[in-house]
Design a protein around this motif. Sequence first.
Motif, PDB file in Angstrom:
ATOM      1  N   UNK A  10       0.853  -1.181   0.000  1.00 19.27           N
ATOM      2  CA  UNK A  10       0.000   0.000   0.000  1.00 19.27           C
ATOM      3  C   UNK A  10       0.890   1.233   0.000  1.00 19.27           C
ATOM      4  N   UNK A  11       1.905   1.185   0.799  1.00 24.08           N
ATOM      5  CA  UNK A  11       2.932   2.214   0.863  1.00 24.08           C
ATOM      6  C   UNK A  11       3.910   1.779   1.924  1.00 24.08           C
ATOM      7  N   UNK A  12       5.017   2.482   2.032  1.00 22.11           N
ATOM      8  CA  UNK A  12       5.954   2.182   3.100  1.00 22.11           C
ATOM      9  C   UNK A  12       5.342   2.577   4.427  1.00 22.11           C
ATOM     10  N   UNK A  13       5.950   2.091   5.533  1.00 24.22           N
ATOM     11  CA  UNK A  13       5.444   2.431   6.859  1.00 24.22           C
ATOM     12  C   UNK A  13       5.404   3.936   7.044  1.00 24.22           C
ATOM     13  N   UNK A  14       6.471   4.615   6.603  1.00 25.67           N
ATOM     14  CA  UNK A  14       6.527   6.072   6.740  1.00 25.67           C
ATOM     15  C   UNK A  14       5.411   6.739   5.957  1.00 25.67           C
ATOM     16  N   UNK A  15       5.145   6.245   4.739  1.00 24.85           N
ATOM     17  CA  UNK A  15       4.081   6.828   3.915  1.00 24.85           C
ATOM     18  C   UNK A  15       2.729   6.619   4.561  1.00 24.85           C
ATOM     19  N   UNK A  16       2.503   5.423   5.125  1.00 24.57           N
ATOM     20  CA  UNK A  16       1.224   5.148   5.776  1.00 24.57           C
ATOM     21  C   UNK A  16       1.022   6.080   6.962  1.00 24.57           C
ATOM     22  N   UNK A  17       2.078   6.277   7.754  1.00 30.09           N
ATOM     23  CA  UNK A  17       1.951   7.153   8.913  1.00 30.09           C
ATOM     24  C   UNK A  17       1.668   8.586   8.470  1.00 30.09           C
ATOM     25  N   UNK A  18       2.319   9.026   7.395  1.00 28.38           N
ATOM     26  CA  UNK A  18       2.075  10.370   6.871  1.00 28.38           C
ATOM     27  C   UNK A  18       0.634  10.516   6.428  1.00 28.38           C
ATOM     28  N   UNK A  19       0.119   9.475   5.748  1.00 28.64           N
ATOM     29  CA  UNK A  19      -1.266   9.533   5.267  1.00 28.64           C
ATOM     30  C   UNK A  19      -2.232   9.637   6.435  1.00 28.64           C
ATOM     31  N   UNK A  21      -1.596  10.773   9.401  1.00 27.79           N
ATOM     32  CA  UNK A  21      -1.426  12.018  10.136  1.00 27.79           C
ATOM     33  C   UNK A  21      -2.057  13.215   9.433  1.00 27.79           C
ATOM     34  N   UNK A  22      -1.863  13.317   8.120  1.00 26.74           N
ATOM     35  CA  UNK A  22      -2.328  14.538   7.466  1.00 26.74           C
ATOM     36  C   UNK A  22      -3.524  14.342   6.541  1.00 26.74           C
ATOM     37  N   UNK A  23      -3.863  13.110   6.200  1.00 23.15           N
ATOM     38  CA  UNK A  23      -5.059  12.839   5.421  1.00 23.15           C
ATOM     39  C   UNK A  23      -4.999  13.194   3.961  1.00 23.15           C
ATOM     40  N   UNK A  24      -3.850  13.647   3.449  1.00 21.60           N
ATOM     41  CA  UNK A  24      -3.762  13.993   2.038  1.00 21.60           C
ATOM     42  C   UNK A  24      -3.820  12.750   1.153  1.00 21.60           C
ATOM     43  N   UNK A  25      -4.305  12.926  -0.067  1.00 21.46           N
ATOM     44  CA  UNK A  25      -4.336  11.842  -1.041  1.00 21.46           C
ATOM     45  C   UNK A  25      -2.944  11.700  -1.643  1.00 21.46           C
ATOM     46  N   UNK A  26      -2.353  10.511  -1.525  1.00 22.00           N
ATOM     47  CA  UNK A  26      -1.023  10.323  -2.090  1.00 22.00           C
ATOM     48  C   UNK A  26      -1.095   9.462  -3.341  1.00 22.00           C
ATOM     49  N   UNK A  27      -0.152   9.678  -4.219  1.00 20.46           N
ATOM     50  CA  UNK A  27      -0.065   8.909  -5.453  1.00 20.46           C
ATOM     51  C   UNK A  27       1.218   8.097  -5.435  1.00 20.46           C
ATOM     52  N   UNK A 139      -8.660  13.639   3.767  1.00 25.51           N
ATOM     53  CA  UNK A 139      -9.670  12.770   4.387  1.00 25.51           C
ATOM     54  C   UNK A 139     -10.857  12.525   3.453  1.00 25.51           C
ATOM     55  N   UNK A 140     -10.546  12.081   2.256  1.00 19.46           N
ATOM     56  CA  UNK A 140     -11.571  11.868   1.230  1.00 19.46           C
ATOM     57  C   UNK A 140     -12.089  10.434   1.293  1.00 19.46           C
ATOM     58  N   UNK A 141     -13.395  10.278   1.133  1.00 19.76           N
ATOM     59  CA  UNK A 141     -14.032   8.968   1.051  1.00 19.76           C
ATOM     60  C   UNK A 141     -14.582   8.776  -0.355  1.00 19.76           C
ATOM     61  N   UNK A 142     -14.246   7.648  -0.980  1.00 22.34           N
ATOM     62  CA  UNK A 142     -14.739   7.314  -2.325  1.00 22.34           C
ATOM     63  C   UNK A 142     -15.792   6.212  -2.225  1.00 22.34           C
ATOM     64  N   UNK A 143     -16.901   6.400  -2.924  1.00 19.89           N
ATOM     65  CA  UNK A 143     -17.961   5.395  -2.922  1.00 19.89           C
ATOM     66  C   UNK A 143     -18.462   5.182  -4.345  1.00 19.89           C
ATOM     67  N   UNK A 144     -18.425   3.925  -4.798  1.00 24.79           N
ATOM     68  CA  UNK A 144     -19.029   3.593  -6.083  1.00 24.79           C
ATOM     69  C   UNK A 144     -20.484   3.235  -5.849  1.00 24.79           C
ATOM     70  N   UNK A 145     -21.368   3.903  -6.579  1.00 21.51           N
ATOM     71  CA  UNK A 145     -22.810   3.652  -6.522  1.00 21.51           C
ATOM     72  C   UNK A 145     -23.205   2.990  -7.835  1.00 21.51           C
ATOM     73  N   UNK A 146     -23.827   1.821  -7.787  1.00 23.93           N
ATOM     74  CA  UNK A 146     -24.127   1.170  -9.049  1.00 23.93           C
ATOM     75  C   UNK A 146     -25.280   0.193  -8.993  1.00 23.93           C
ATOM     76  N   UNK A 147     -25.460  -0.496 -10.118  1.00 23.07           N
ATOM     77  CA  UNK A 147     -26.443  -1.562 -10.241  1.00 23.07           C
ATOM     78  C   UNK A 147     -25.694  -2.870 -10.466  1.00 23.07           C
TER      79      UNK A 147
END
Length: 317
Positions: A10-19, A21-27, A139-147
């Motif tokens: 998913x990411x390195x430990x440091x990247x996960x902790x950064x995510x 802590x600050x909630x930014x979307x990382x690429x 702190x973005x939440x993504x939701x797919x709405x479908x059939x």
Amino acid sequence: MAPILVDNSKSSTAERETYVDNGFVHIKNPHLDMLSEDILYHFDLGTKTHDLPSMFGDVKFVCVGGSPNRMRSFALFIHNELGLDGDGNNIVDICAGTDRYSMYKVGPVLSISHGMGIPSISIMLHELIKLLHHAKCRDVTLIRIGTSGGIGIEPGTVVITDIAVDAFFRPQFEQIILDKVVVRNTQLHQELAKDLLECSREISSFPTIIGHTMCTYDFYEGQGRLDGALCSFSKEEKFEYLRKAYAAGVRNIEMESSVFAAMCHLCGLKAAVVCVTLLNRLEGDQICHSHGVLTEFQSRPQQLIATYIKKQLGVCT
């Protein structure tokens, strides 16, 4: 045979902790740093042509679905549910300069169409995730709405996906990258799924469950239908396969959840898939309900997501 790589990072430990802590979307693409401008071609947006932080920086919820009309309808619906000023007539398609996707912004909610199938939603997600990153969303939440097509459940049931599985009922997404087959995890955010199920208890007019969702590459043969232009299996083989799927925990079938789950998981995004079933595939292959009934079915995931968003924002019902 192409080599198989398992990409569970998913990411390195440091990247996960950064995510966290600050909630930014990382690429996860170092090559983007070398671009003087990032053109989001299929959105008709760009980092130089548009002030993305100003336009999208306050986005907290992104809801995506296949149909442009359905996502415009959802934008109007959530505008009313959030009690925003105006009648919604000022809601415009941000991607009007392209014919690939439609995008509508309603307060902190972004409503986007993604077309049909894995390739179409994959392209949209690449540009969406970059958009959220460039806009410095947090702190973005993504939701797919479908059939979807149900397996062993009543039409109109809303299924909240816990894990997206492939046609072999494996919780993974396989993608060919260069000359390698890359396998990625498809688990979705479990707490979000539970929160959505809890919200469904406030809506007693339709059944809602949590279950596995099978993602296929096509609508007909890949889903075991007998009514396509081609069919290479018997009726008995079809039902045997669908019964195996049910026994494996699959409750519905659609065509986007695996890549959606995989990409959100890799980018550390809180994500969910919420689909209504239009039929029970153990009883038939064709959708036979009236337009009115189908329209009401399709409104059910929207009602559930609106309930969740309002609760998160503290909006009184």
